[in-house]
Design an enzyme around this catalytic site. Structure first.
Site, PDB file in Angstrom:
ATOM      1  N   CYS A 244       0.661  -1.401   0.325  1.00 54.87           N
ATOM      2  CA  CYS A 244       0.241   0.329  -0.413  1.00 54.87           C
ATOM      3  C   CYS A 244       0.547   1.519  -0.040  1.00 54.87           C
ATOM      4  O   CYS A 244       1.705   1.223   0.883  1.00 54.87           O
ATOM      5  CB  CYS A 244      -1.053   0.344   1.442  1.00 54.87           C
ATOM      6  N   ASN A 253       0.249  -8.755  -0.601  1.00 50.32           N
ATOM      7  CA  ASN A 253      -1.111 -10.162  -0.586  1.00 50.32           C
ATOM      8  C   ASN A 253      -1.421 -11.505  -0.126  1.00 50.32           C
ATOM      9  O   ASN A 253      -0.047 -11.815   0.058  1.00 50.32           O
ATOM     10  CB  ASN A 253      -2.406  -9.508  -1.872  1.00 50.32           C
TER      11      ASN A 253
HETATM   12 ZN    ZN Z   1      -4.393  -4.297   0.219  1.00 45.78          ZN
END
Ligand code: ZN
Length: 307
Positions: A244, A253
């Protein structure tokens, strides 16, 4: 009432083309993004987060959102999700004519909400509800995600009561589901079990979606805990790409192929074709010119396929 039990099947959402790629410094060609989407579809994905409609100065990797949409395969059976942070982004997504579902994001803490989208947490909930309403007014659907549900990079611990209350408010707007996201990968299975159960009861009958990052290697354990506690929709990014831009230290992820391996071997259907996912993960590593974090694609095939 509402006894939690693992569902026999979950719905898998591939977020690699957006969440997986958004933090990559080197710009990925639009053609490669489309090839990734095509490979995800070939492997069985029927809901795919394809891009985000955000300020290209802040997230240069997503500057080609409209071009990606123009190249999406024409498939009636695939839901294309476009992530949006505000109504302007939502208008852009709707204008492409190719986005079936808007993805709205709100954040559980004020400081992260401010860093992520220049709003307080409460304002981010109202903005997400407005995005859901806009999608519905245009005959589309919307999903909502509560970022930093398990911890905040700036404020630390996040109140479970706060996340549950946010989920209940979001559910009123009528999204297809409400997701709790571990944006910075600090969650653990006990926390996940508690929060999924509480959110599930708060938004019933809407489904709970979960979104995990594997920053501290708890990602897969968290997926299993979430599904056991009744979450029925799971996000993953092929190869375990991700991060992010607004959360310091956020890592990838949960890898899609690792999630699918674990769930399918555990008797929970995902609708995905693991062999095709592994092939796609190898292809993606070639595009990225590096080894990706996902482990199943690096391991020998199991059970062994007869040759
Ligand atoms: Zn995410």
């Amino acid at each position: 009432m509402n006894t939690p039990r693992p569902s026999a099947a979950i719905e898998f959402v591939e977020v690699g083309p957006r969440d997986g790629l958004q933090n990559e410094k080197a710009l990925i060609a639009t053609a490669d993004k489309l090839a990734l989407i095509e490979r995800a579809i070939a492997a069985g994905a029927r809901r795919i987060e394809v891009t985000s409609f955000v300020n290209p100065k802040k997230v240069p990797q997503m500057a080609d959102a409209e071009d990606v949409c123009a190249g999406l395969p024409q498939r009636d059976d695939v839901t294309y999700i476009g992530l949006v942070m505000n109504l302007r982004g939502a208008e852009r997504a709707l204008a492409t004519g190719r986005i079936n579902q808007l993805g709205a994001v709100c954040v559980a803490t004020d400081r992260f909400a401010m860093a992520n989208q220049g709003q307080t947490s409460d304002e981010s909930v109202e903005a997400a509800k407005a995005i859901v309403a806009l999608a519905k007014a245009h005959g589309r659907t919307a999903q909502v995600t509560i970022g930093a549900s398990f911890g905040c990079p700036f404020e630390g611990e996040v109140s479970e009561d706060r996340v549950v209350a946010m989920a209940a408010r979001l559910a009123e707007a009528g999204p297809v589901e409400v997701a709790i996201a571990d944006t910075i990968g600090v969650g653990n299975p006990a926390h996940v079990t508690r929060l999924v159960e509480r959110v599930r009861q708060a938004i019933n009958p809407l489904p709970v979606r979960v979104h995990f990052h594997n920053t501290r290697n708890t990602g897969l354990a968290n997926v299993w805990a979430a599904v056991a506690a009744g979450a029925t929709v799971v996000d993953g990014a092929l190869g375990g790409l991700g991060g992010c831009p607004f959360a310091p230290g956020a890592a990838g992820n949960v890898p899609s192929e690792d999630v699918v391996y674990m769930l399918e071997r555990g008797g929970i259907a995902t609708g995905m074709d693991l062999a095709k996912m592994i092939e796609a993960s190898h292809w993606l590593a070639g595009v990225m010119e590096r080894k990706l974090p996902g482990m199943v694609a690096q391991a020998p095939v199991f059970p062994k396929v007869a040759d």
